[in-house]
Design a protein around this motif. Structure first.
Motif, mmCIF file in Angstrom:
data_model
loop_
_atom_site.group_PDB
_atom_site.id
_atom_site.type_symbol
_atom_site.label_atom_id
_atom_site.label_comp_id
_atom_site.label_asym_id
_atom_site.label_seq_id
_atom_site.Cartn_x
_atom_site.Cartn_y
_atom_site.Cartn_z
ATOM 1 N N SER A 29 2.057 -8.030 5.580
ATOM 2 C CA SER A 29 2.624 -9.111 6.391
ATOM 3 C C SER A 29 3.432 -10.078 5.532
ATOM 4 N N ALA A 30 2.877 -10.466 4.371
ATOM 5 C CA ALA A 30 3.557 -11.425 3.508
ATOM 6 C C ALA A 30 4.845 -10.843 2.924
ATOM 7 N N ALA A 31 4.765 -9.611 2.419
ATOM 8 C CA ALA A 31 5.954 -8.979 1.836
ATOM 9 C C ALA A 31 7.033 -8.763 2.890
ATOM 10 N N THR A 32 6.607 -8.350 4.070
ATOM 11 C CA THR A 32 7.563 -8.119 5.153
ATOM 12 C C THR A 32 8.231 -9.411 5.591
ATOM 13 N N LEU A 33 7.455 -10.495 5.646
ATOM 14 C CA LEU A 33 8.025 -11.784 6.058
ATOM 15 C C LEU A 33 9.129 -12.227 5.110
ATOM 16 N N VAL A 34 8.868 -12.146 3.806
ATOM 17 C CA VAL A 34 9.863 -12.570 2.815
ATOM 18 C C VAL A 34 11.119 -11.713 2.918
ATOM 19 N N LEU A 35 10.942 -10.396 2.961
ATOM 20 C CA LEU A 35 12.093 -9.492 3.018
ATOM 21 C C LEU A 35 12.844 -9.622 4.338
ATOM 22 N N ALA A 36 12.109 -9.827 5.429
ATOM 23 C CA ALA A 36 12.761 -9.949 6.735
ATOM 24 C C ALA A 36 13.562 -11.237 6.831
ATOM 25 N N MET A 37 13.056 -12.320 6.237
ATOM 26 C CA MET A 37 13.804 -13.574 6.251
ATOM 27 C C MET A 37 15.091 -13.446 5.448
ATOM 28 N N LEU A 38 15.013 -12.756 4.306
ATOM 29 C CA LEU A 38 16.221 -12.524 3.513
ATOM 30 C C LEU A 38 17.172 -11.574 4.242
ATOM 31 N N GLY A 39 16.623 -10.523 4.844
ATOM 32 C CA GLY A 39 17.454 -9.597 5.596
ATOM 33 C C GLY A 39 18.109 -10.257 6.796
ATOM 34 N N GLY A 40 17.380 -11.171 7.433
ATOM 35 C CA GLY A 40 17.949 -11.907 8.558
ATOM 36 C C GLY A 40 19.132 -12.755 8.131
ATOM 37 N N LEU A 41 19.037 -13.354 6.933
ATOM 38 C CA LEU A 41 20.158 -14.149 6.412
ATOM 39 C C LEU A 41 21.389 -13.274 6.190
ATOM 40 N N VAL A 42 21.153 -12.070 5.667
ATOM 41 C CA VAL A 42 22.276 -11.153 5.447
ATOM 42 C C VAL A 42 22.919 -10.772 6.779
ATOM 43 N N LEU A 43 22.085 -10.442 7.763
ATOM 44 C CA LEU A 43 22.616 -10.023 9.062
ATOM 45 C C LEU A 43 23.378 -11.141 9.758
ATOM 46 N N VAL A 44 22.828 -12.365 9.726
ATOM 47 C CA VAL A 44 23.528 -13.460 10.413
ATOM 48 C C VAL A 44 24.830 -13.791 9.694
ATOM 49 N N SER A 45 24.865 -13.622 8.375
ATOM 50 C CA SER A 45 26.107 -13.844 7.631
ATOM 51 C C SER A 45 27.164 -12.821 8.054
ATOM 52 N N LEU A 46 26.733 -11.577 8.240
ATOM 53 C CA LEU A 46 27.666 -10.540 8.682
ATOM 54 C C LEU A 46 28.081 -10.750 10.133
ATOM 55 N N ASP A 47 27.110 -11.190 10.963
ATOM 56 C CA ASP A 47 27.419 -11.429 12.382
ATOM 57 C C ASP A 47 28.460 -12.526 12.562
ATOM 58 N N LEU A 48 28.424 -13.522 11.680
ATOM 59 C CA LEU A 48 29.345 -14.658 11.790
ATOM 60 C C LEU A 48 30.581 -14.494 10.913
ATOM 61 N N SER A 49 30.769 -13.283 10.380
ATOM 62 C CA SER A 49 31.923 -13.028 9.514
ATOM 63 C C SER A 49 33.225 -13.144 10.305
#
Length: 223
Positions: A29-49
């Motif tokens: 749960s902890a590892a997934t949360l950290v990676l998912a939050m970082l992955g979410g930042l990448v996705l939203v950056s691409l979505d708003l490109s």
């Protein structure tokens, strides 16, 4: 007609074995949360490109991940990737990878909603005051988006804890897997899985109460 006799002593005598799987649950749960939050930042950056192709790729990826079952994705990462690339993927790694990618698709949407929820008038006022785009984002947009995103992010963390039980199908030694093994050995599924459900409730219920408190606090800050 036979009467079922409860044997809760089976749970108590094997509690250390069950709780040994809790470490795996919390680690996933902890590892997934950290990676998912970082992955979410990448996705939203691409979505708003500003580039349409980049936005299209990101949106297509997000829709694909969100609209396919998480269990199928976990099995795909564990079985298909080794076949496709000739590599050995540990079960724990496959579980964390699959859960992280799946959750990042939803967390990215949370980020985007938080950013787009900031009133345009605030951004325009920052431009009038002479703030740069970076200053506008860090001083005006980010603080407001953070508080707006906090409750759904906490809610996603609760979901991650519950989704971690799916790692049991990959034989990852988390609490649900331990319960399955113990149930097979003792033939007492009612007591064992009830105990595991109680453990999940003890973990998730305080987090749920915290989410409600965050939602009320966020509403007060917006007023």
């Amino acid at each position: 007609m036979s009467t079922y006799t409860f044997r809760w002593d089976v749970v108590w005598s094997n509690l250390p074995f069950l709780l040994s799987g809790l470490k795996g649950t919390l680690a996933i749960s902890a590892a997934t949360l950290v990676l998912a939050m970082l992955g979410g930042l990448v996705l939203v950056s691409l979505d708003l490109s500003k580039w349409r192709l980049v936005r299209s790729i990101s949106i297509t990826f997000g829709e694909l991940v969100r609209n396919t079952p998480i269990l199928i994705q976990l099995l795909w990462y564990y079985y298909v990737l080794p076949i496709s690339f000739g590599i050995d993927i540990p079960a724990m790694f496959a579980a964390i990878l699959g859960l992280s990618i799946y959750s990042s698709a939803f967390i990215g949407e949370v980020y985007r909603a938080g950013i787009q929820g900031v009133p345009k008038g605030h951004v325009e006022a920052a431009k009038v005051l002479g703030l740069s785009k970076l200053q506008t984002f860090t001083r005006i947009v980010l603080p407001q988006a953070f508080w707006a995103s906090l409750p759904p992010l906490a809610s996603n963390f609760v979901m991650l804890i519950k989704y971690s039980s799916l790692a049991s199908v990959l034989s990852v030694p988390e609490i649900t897997r331990r319960a399955t093994e113990l149930s097979s050995a003792t033939f007492r599924p009612l007591e064992i899985f009830t105990a595991v459900a109680v453990v999940y409730f003890i973990i998730c219920w305080p987090l749920t109460l915290t989410i409600r408190w965050l939602e009320r606090r966020t509403m007060r800050l917006r007023k």
